[in-house]
Design a protein around this motif. Sequence first.
Motif, PDB file in Angstrom:
ATOM      1  N   ILE A  74     -27.635 -72.204 -61.986  1.00 53.72           N
ATOM      2  CA  ILE A  74     -28.167 -71.601 -60.769  1.00 53.72           C
ATOM      3  C   ILE A  74     -27.023 -71.290 -59.818  1.00 53.72           C
ATOM      4  CG2 ILE A  74     -29.745 -71.916 -58.834  1.00 53.72           C
ATOM      5  CD1 ILE A  74     -31.093 -74.124 -60.641  1.00 53.72           C
ATOM      6  N   PHE A  75     -26.937 -70.032 -59.416  1.00 54.37           N
ATOM      7  CA  PHE A  75     -25.877 -69.603 -58.501  1.00 54.37           C
ATOM      8  C   PHE A  75     -26.364 -69.490 -57.061  1.00 54.37           C
ATOM      9  CE2 PHE A  75     -24.918 -67.789 -62.670  1.00 54.37           C
ATOM     10  CZ  PHE A  75     -23.647 -68.292 -62.885  1.00 54.37           C
ATOM     11  N   LEU A  88     -35.538 -69.942 -57.083  1.00 52.29           N
ATOM     12  CA  LEU A  88     -34.326 -69.456 -57.730  1.00 52.29           C
ATOM     13  C   LEU A  88     -34.151 -67.968 -57.452  1.00 52.29           C
ATOM     14  CD1 LEU A  88     -34.680 -71.194 -61.223  1.00 52.29           C
ATOM     15  CD2 LEU A  88     -33.666 -72.089 -59.123  1.00 52.29           C
ATOM     16  N   LEU A  89     -32.937 -67.574 -57.045  1.00 47.89           N
ATOM     17  CA  LEU A  89     -32.646 -66.175 -56.766  1.00 47.89           C
ATOM     18  C   LEU A  89     -31.687 -65.591 -57.799  1.00 47.89           C
ATOM     19  CD1 LEU A  89     -32.224 -66.353 -52.886  1.00 47.89           C
ATOM     20  CD2 LEU A  89     -34.266 -65.733 -54.177  1.00 47.89           C
ATOM     21  N   ASP A  90     -30.546 -66.243 -58.003  1.00 48.97           N
ATOM     22  CA  ASP A  90     -29.546 -65.794 -58.981  1.00 48.97           C
ATOM     23  C   ASP A  90     -29.309 -66.917 -59.985  1.00 48.97           C
ATOM     24  OD1 ASP A  90     -29.382 -63.622 -57.336  1.00 48.97           O
ATOM     25  OD2 ASP A  90     -27.374 -64.050 -56.565  1.00 48.97           O
ATOM     26  N   PHE A  91     -29.492 -66.619 -61.284  1.00 50.87           N
ATOM     27  CA  PHE A  91     -29.275 -67.658 -62.287  1.00 50.87           C
ATOM     28  C   PHE A  91     -29.064 -67.052 -63.663  1.00 50.87           C
ATOM     29  CE2 PHE A  91     -33.889 -67.025 -62.157  1.00 50.87           C
ATOM     30  CZ  PHE A  91     -34.224 -66.942 -63.497  1.00 50.87           C
ATOM     31  N   ASP A  92     -28.466 -67.855 -64.558  1.00 51.00           N
ATOM     32  CA  ASP A  92     -28.354 -67.549 -65.981  1.00 51.00           C
ATOM     33  C   ASP A  92     -29.128 -68.616 -66.743  1.00 51.00           C
ATOM     34  OD1 ASP A  92     -26.667 -65.490 -65.342  1.00 51.00           O
ATOM     35  OD2 ASP A  92     -24.831 -66.536 -65.895  1.00 51.00           O
ATOM     36  N   CYS A  93     -29.840 -68.213 -67.792  1.00 50.40           N
ATOM     37  CA  CYS A  93     -30.609 -69.168 -68.584  1.00 50.40           C
ATOM     38  C   CYS A  93     -30.435 -68.867 -70.059  1.00 50.40           C
ATOM     39  CB  CYS A  93     -32.082 -69.101 -68.201  1.00 50.40           C
ATOM     40  SG  CYS A  93     -33.113 -70.310 -69.068  1.00 50.40           S
ATOM     41  N   GLY A  94     -29.932 -69.847 -70.814  1.00 50.43           N
ATOM     42  CA  GLY A  94     -29.812 -69.723 -72.256  1.00 50.43           C
ATOM     43  C   GLY A  94     -30.885 -70.548 -72.935  1.00 50.43           C
TER      44      GLY A  94
END
Length: 245
Positions: A74-75, A88-94
Amino acid sequence: KNFEYMGILTNELKREKYGYSVMENKDEYLGEYKNEIRDGFGIYKFNPNEDEEEIYIGDYKDNKKTGQGLYLKIFKSVKESSSGEIILLDFDCGMGDFKDDTFNNGKIFTVRGDNETLYQGKINDIGLPSDEEALIVEGGDKLFYGKIINGELIDGRNIFVDENWNKKNSYYFTKTDNVENPFDFDANKKEDKDEEIIKMVKESNVKAYKSQIQNIFKDVCDSFNKFKNFDSAKDVDFENNAKNK
């Protein structure tokens, strides 16, 4: 080394079955143990700093992320004033297959504000998308299906759709004159492949991913918050939690 632990212990005072740990660096783990090490299903929350937060939810083997899992970085987030829920607004999810702490196959869902991108395929040894038959969905209206090497598009189809997944137009894309892979790109140059790709993406319900990940994050926060109040945690049924995992 653990700073705090609540959970099941063996007669030798080793962590076993199920418990909650806070490490010296403030990392947190909630999940299954076997002979003092993380083994089974668990949730690991890395010590957050001012800029970002990382969480892993999934399988462990011999203290390493191995099996099916979800890794969330989470950014940017915001706390709602009324409910207190973190959005959550900006995130990467693997999401997908992990082995020995490495993510090697599955889906990568990236959100930056209103911009959403999904990659589905294999991940190479240096952590970049690399697959002969990869899929990318950008913003819900552009699809790419084909060959990607080290995160770079090589050969495949770009397909544009409307909000109801009806095709608007498409074209064949290539960066090389010598396509050497098992995928039949000669056939893929034809438009009859487009509807098959669109149907596959539509059935995967990509547009619901953001809300699903938000709900998962909320459940993780609720689980950890339950253990942060040590007085109420005295009533936690660790044996029952272990059996239900």
